[in-house]
Enzyme design. Structure first.
Site, PDB file in Angstrom:
ATOM      1  N   ASP A 171      -1.045  -7.515  -5.239  1.00 18.78           N
ATOM      2  CA  ASP A 171      -0.122  -6.597  -4.574  1.00 18.78           C
ATOM      3  C   ASP A 171       1.196  -6.472  -5.340  1.00 18.78           C
ATOM      4  OD1 ASP A 171      -1.305  -6.326  -1.417  1.00 18.78           O
ATOM      5  OD2 ASP A 171      -2.012  -7.990  -2.642  1.00 18.78           O
ATOM      6  N   ASP A 198      -4.181  -3.656  -5.454  1.00 23.56           N
ATOM      7  CA  ASP A 198      -2.915  -3.019  -5.092  1.00 23.56           C
ATOM      8  C   ASP A 198      -1.959  -3.039  -6.279  1.00 23.56           C
ATOM      9  OD1 ASP A 198      -3.885  -2.394  -2.635  1.00 23.56           O
ATOM     10  OD2 ASP A 198      -2.542  -3.670  -1.489  1.00 23.56           O
ATOM     11  N   TYR A 201       0.871   1.096  -5.798  1.00 23.98           N
ATOM     12  CA  TYR A 201       1.307   1.581  -4.488  1.00 23.98           C
ATOM     13  C   TYR A 201       1.693   3.060  -4.569  1.00 23.98           C
ATOM     14  CZ  TYR A 201       1.188  -2.960  -2.236  1.00 23.98           C
ATOM     15  OH  TYR A 201       0.756  -4.139  -1.691  1.00 23.98           O
ATOM     16  N   HIS A 315      -9.843  -8.368  -3.071  1.00 25.57           N
ATOM     17  CA  HIS A 315      -8.553  -7.990  -2.480  1.00 25.57           C
ATOM     18  C   HIS A 315      -8.364  -8.532  -1.064  1.00 25.57           C
ATOM     19  CE1 HIS A 315      -4.803  -5.923  -2.191  1.00 25.57           C
ATOM     20  NE2 HIS A 315      -5.186  -5.266  -1.097  1.00 25.57           N
ATOM     21  N   HIS A 325      -3.362  -8.422   8.639  1.00 27.41           N
ATOM     22  CA  HIS A 325      -4.722  -8.124   8.150  1.00 27.41           C
ATOM     23  C   HIS A 325      -5.747  -9.150   8.623  1.00 27.41           C
ATOM     24  CE1 HIS A 325      -2.889  -5.033   5.774  1.00 27.41           C
ATOM     25  NE2 HIS A 325      -2.144  -5.892   5.107  1.00 27.41           N
ATOM     26  N   VAL A 353      -2.750  -9.747   1.877  1.00 25.39           N
ATOM     27  CA  VAL A 353      -1.748 -10.350   2.772  1.00 25.39           C
ATOM     28  C   VAL A 353      -0.525 -10.694   1.936  1.00 25.39           C
ATOM     29  CG1 VAL A 353      -1.210 -12.268   4.305  1.00 25.39           C
ATOM     30  CG2 VAL A 353      -3.505 -11.249   4.319  1.00 25.39           C
ATOM     31  N   HIS A 354       0.632 -10.195   2.344  1.00 29.47           N
ATOM     32  CA  HIS A 354       1.834 -10.312   1.528  1.00 29.47           C
ATOM     33  C   HIS A 354       2.531 -11.659   1.738  1.00 29.47           C
ATOM     34  CE1 HIS A 354       1.889  -5.627   1.643  1.00 29.47           C
ATOM     35  NE2 HIS A 354       0.921  -6.119   0.882  1.00 29.47           N
TER      36      HIS A 354
END
Length: 466
Positions: A171, A198, A201, A315, A325, A353-354
């Site tokens: 991400d 990701d 973006y 991912h 998520h 997941v950030h």
């Protein structure tokens, strides 16, 4: 972060009304995308009281070279002893060729490749070049130029034998946090960059794909970048673009054909005693799917004497104690987990997941010393911010978790030992917040008594390391 404005860009005097200009409506649509992006809801699947830490500002990297000069240059592995160089030019007449050699300015070899381009609504990409070069020597620096034009770039090939160091990020995006992550990554040497989905973006805003390519070029042109897709690469639109991944597949060509895959969304490659598998979370993965059958065949071909380490990237995480998520990777886990378990895969990396989270070795939701170690690294610098909320109390299988931006490093020392470290982004430094030594499952004899058995029974191994 700001970028200088090109002196070549001048304002034109309008002789006619602006709406009669043929570029007016494409420009209007692009501006509309920037102001009102088509993006998934940040609250989808999350609790109403979910709070995200303010993200960094979006960084837009401008194109300041000529139309014939290469931009968005990146390298990737393309089979044994080969690399692929990819880049974009605005000028359509530039040849898809790469000149290269071991001495700066002296190019002893040349390779010719292919090119492509694509349209997305009113956006038209530049000419996207892909050239496969080699055979190349391991652990060697090569200098190269693209299309016969400046500037000169250089990359170093990975080593043929251990040790080898992977940078692992998910991400990534293109924000001030992204710039911080890349700066920290660049502060210490490594061999291969692994990106668990990701990338840009862009979310249908195609100019952001160009900006992302320019932002990462100083890093991706010097080391091979191996990527898999995330949900932000899908970019479908009903009826017009129903299949998705149009920009991703055109720009980030990976060695899927070299690994027997029929799709750029999943593939594998070998490097320095490690077999790396990049899976697709957003294409079919059930037992009857092409991806499932490819994975089954790919794992069957692995020779653990030649590649004692087997590493998987995807991912959407199969294991996740964050409230963000939750459960989104569960159907893929149920479909494919047995394949990975029977093959004694060592590590599975995920993004989406950030936040950062490291689990113990798991199989079927239980600690199992013969299962893979699961690690989530979806904290590269995305524009959506961090996923701050975790389950409480902490499940026993979750060893370390933290909602901070950062990157990971896997240094495979030899056929039996590897060191994993996660580096949190501080203002000016990269801080090692989590680390662990890993033991390859090839050295754990008790895990190989009956690899066909997937009943979840535990095996006894050395508990001093994972």
């Amino acid at each position: 972060m700001s970028f200088p404005t090109s002196s070549n860009h001048k304002l034109q005097k309008m002789e006619n009304p602006i709406w009669q200009n043929p570029h007016f409506f494409p420009l209007l649509l692009t501006c509309t995308f920037f102001l009102f992006p088509l993006q998934p809801s940040l609250s989808a699947g999350l609790q109403d009281d979910y709070i995200r830490q303010p993200p960094g500002k979006v960084v837009v990297a401008l194109h300041l070279r000529s139309k014939s000069d290469p931009q968005q240059v990146h390298a990737s592995l393309a089979g044994k002893e080969y690399m692929r160089i990819s880049w974009v030019t605005d000028e359509k007449d530039v040849a898809s060729k790469v000149e290269y050699g071991k001495v700066s300015g002296k190019y002893e070899a040349m390779a010719v490749g292919n090119h492509t381009s694509y349209h997305y609504f009113f956006y038209s990409s530049g000419k996207i070049h892909h050239v496969k070069i080699g055979p190349l020597e391991p652990a060697t620096t090569y200098y190269y130029r693209c299309g016969g034009h400046s500037p000169e770039f250089s990359f170093r090939t990975p080593p043929q034998i251990f040790p080898i160091e992977f940078v692992v990020v998910g991400d990534l995006g293109q924000t001030e946090w992204t710039a911080s992550t890349l700066s920290h990554v660049d502060s210490k040497d490594y061999d291969v960059f692994l990106l668990a989905g990701d990338l840009s973006y862009a979310d249908t805003q195609q100019p952001l794909w160009d900006s992302f390519g320019r932002l990462v070029e100083p890093y991706a042109s010097r080391r091979p970048w191996m990527v898999t897709e995330g949900n932000h690469e899908i970019e479908t639109f009903p009826i017009i673009y129903p299949h998705g991944f149009k920009a991703y597949n055109a720009r980030w060509l990976m060695p899927y054909q070299e690994s027997g895959s029929t799709s750029n969304l999943y593939y594998s490659f070998d490097v320095a005693g490690s077999h790396i598998i990049m899976l697709g979370s957003y294409t079919d993965f059930d037992e009857d799917s092409v991806q499932y059958k490819w994975l089954e065949s790919d794992l069957r071909k692995v020779d653990r004497k030649k590649t004692p380490w087997v590493i998987v990237l995807l991912h959407a995480p199969w294991y996740n104690t964050n409230l963000a998520h939750k459960g989104e990777g569960e159907s893929m886990r149920k479909a494919m987990e047995d394949l990975l378990y029977r093959a004694r895969v060592d590590v599975v990396f995920a993004g989406h997941v950030h936040a950062y989270e490291r689990f113990t070795r798991i199989y079927n939701n239980k600690a199992d010393q013969c299962g893979p170690l699961y690690i989530t690294v979806g904290d590269g610098g995305n524009r959506e911010g961090l996923a701050l909320m975790f389950e409480n109390p902490t499940p026993e299988v979750s060893v370390y978790r933290e909602p901070s931006f950062g990157h990971g490093r896997l240094r495979v020392v030899d056929e039996s030992r590897a060191h994993w470290s996660w580096h949190r982004n501080n203002d000016s430094d990269s801080f090692v917040a989590d680390e662990v030594w890993l033991q390859s499952l090839t050295t754990t004899k008790s895990c190989w008594h009956n690899t066909a058995n997937t009943d979840g029974s535990k095996s006894k191994v050395n508990k001093d390391e994972l």
